[in-house]
Design a protein around this motif. Structure first.
Motif, PDB file in Angstrom:
ATOM      1  N   UNK A 266      -3.350   9.608  -4.947  1.00 52.95           N
ATOM      2  CA  UNK A 266      -3.353   8.778  -5.807  1.00 52.95           C
ATOM      3  C   UNK A 266      -1.925   8.114  -6.014  1.00 52.95           C
ATOM      4  N   UNK A 267      -0.823   9.011  -5.885  1.00 60.78           N
ATOM      5  CA  UNK A 267       0.555   8.432  -5.995  1.00 60.78           C
ATOM      6  C   UNK A 267       0.922   7.376  -4.556  1.00 60.78           C
ATOM      7  N   UNK A 268       0.237   7.843  -3.577  1.00 60.41           N
ATOM      8  CA  UNK A 268       0.253   7.076  -2.311  1.00 60.41           C
ATOM      9  C   UNK A 268      -0.273   5.734  -2.525  1.00 60.41           C
ATOM     10  N   UNK A 269      -1.320   5.821  -2.945  1.00 60.20           N
ATOM     11  CA  UNK A 269      -2.205   4.385  -3.257  1.00 60.20           C
ATOM     12  C   UNK A 269      -1.404   3.475  -4.412  1.00 60.20           C
ATOM     13  N   UNK A 270      -0.644   4.157  -5.212  1.00 59.05           N
ATOM     14  CA  UNK A 270      -0.122   3.429  -6.223  1.00 59.05           C
ATOM     15  C   UNK A 270       1.313   2.872  -5.598  1.00 59.05           C
ATOM     16  N   UNK A 271       2.096   3.648  -4.828  1.00 59.21           N
ATOM     17  CA  UNK A 271       3.137   3.129  -3.872  1.00 59.21           C
ATOM     18  C   UNK A 271       2.774   2.204  -3.071  1.00 59.21           C
ATOM     19  N   UNK A 272       1.542   2.070  -2.286  1.00 55.34           N
ATOM     20  CA  UNK A 272       1.032   0.874  -1.598  1.00 55.34           C
ATOM     21  C   UNK A 272       0.955  -0.225  -2.396  1.00 55.34           C
ATOM     22  N   UNK A 273       0.377  -0.240  -3.481  1.00 56.20           N
ATOM     23  CA  UNK A 273       0.145  -1.486  -4.600  1.00 56.20           C
ATOM     24  C   UNK A 273       1.240  -1.807  -5.200  1.00 56.20           C
TER      25      UNK A 273
ATOM     26  N   UNK B 211      -6.486  15.035   0.655  1.00 54.10           N
ATOM     27  CA  UNK B 211      -5.126  14.188   0.245  1.00 54.10           C
ATOM     28  C   UNK B 211      -5.607  12.830  -0.784  1.00 54.10           C
ATOM     29  N   UNK B 212      -6.498  12.309  -0.063  1.00 54.24           N
ATOM     30  CA  UNK B 212      -7.022  10.852  -0.820  1.00 54.24           C
ATOM     31  C   UNK B 212      -7.163  11.207  -2.216  1.00 54.24           C
ATOM     32  N   UNK B 213      -8.139  12.097  -2.541  1.00 47.62           N
ATOM     33  CA  UNK B 213      -8.397  12.537  -3.758  1.00 47.62           C
ATOM     34  C   UNK B 213      -7.220  13.542  -4.437  1.00 47.62           C
ATOM     35  N   UNK B 214      -6.357  13.998  -4.050  1.00 45.70           N
ATOM     36  CA  UNK B 214      -5.375  14.460  -4.756  1.00 45.70           C
ATOM     37  C   UNK B 214      -4.379  13.703  -5.399  1.00 45.70           C
TER      38      UNK B 214
END
Length: 208
Positions: A69-76, A62-65
């Protein structure tokens, strides 16, 4: 946390049918296998190890999908992600649902091994412990959470036996110390040591 606490209070009521304070106890067998047998215990342990490995692999995928990447962007920067057209609520729901599945699998493996489940498991302290696991093991890493979980639970076993009244203070102290002096956790410390070793080897090769 408030909803979790409300559920805990509700399940403590005897009329809910879940045993009140005592919870559900006296688990003797699972699918016809005696839970007290050594072979069953070993099987459950191996199933837990397999579930951990599969869960880690799924999280890594999931992290590399794109979802990761969108989830990390949502977090930041959630507002920016929303403005460029992503459905932030759906991303959050997907991640939340997946984490709930992991928690459900963990609970299904936990109960047969301890033989009891009571409403006390809804305690907010358990959620706080998860945060401490990640903080000690290493934020922004997957294996850091595993390291933190193992170390904290080992410490919990030792300290609750030797100093039962002091365990919560020890846990809080660990969280404060790691946050102040080791913000990247044990995983960050290992990464720093590997980097220093690599730099030292590079310097030695250059000197040679």
């Amino acid at each position: 946390q408030a909803l979790t606490y409300a559920l805990m209070l509700a399940f403590f009521r005897n009329e809910m049918g879940f045993g009140g304070n005592n919870g559900l106890t006296d688990f003797k067998d699972l699918l016809g296998f005696d839970l007290q047998a050594d072979a069953t215990r070993i099987g459950l342990f191996l199933a837990s190890a397999l579930a951990l490995a599969l869960g880690y692999w799924a999280c890594r995928w999931i992290v590399t999908s794109k979802l990761g990447r969108v989830a990390v962007a949502v977090r930041d920067a959630e507002s920016r992600v929303r403005f460029i057209g992503y459905r932030v609520d759906r991303v959050k729901l997907a991640i939340w649902t997946f984490s709930a599945v992991l928690a459900g699998v963990a609970g299904a493996l936990y109960v047969p091994q301890v033989g009891i489940i009571n409403p006390g498991e809804f305690s907010p302290l358990n959620s706080i412990e998860l945060v401490v696991w990640v903080a000690i093991g290493g934020r922004a890493t997957l294996y850091g959470a595993v390291i933190g979980a193992v170390l904290v639970n080992y410490g919990k076993t030792v300290f609750t036996g030797a100093f039962p009244e002091a365990w919560l203070f020890v846990l809080g102290g660990l969280f404060v110390l790691v946050t102040v002096f080791l913000p990247a956790g044990i995983a960050g410390l290992l990464t720093m040591l590997r980097r220093r070793r690599s730099e030292s080897e590079t310097m030695q090769e250059a000197g040679a």
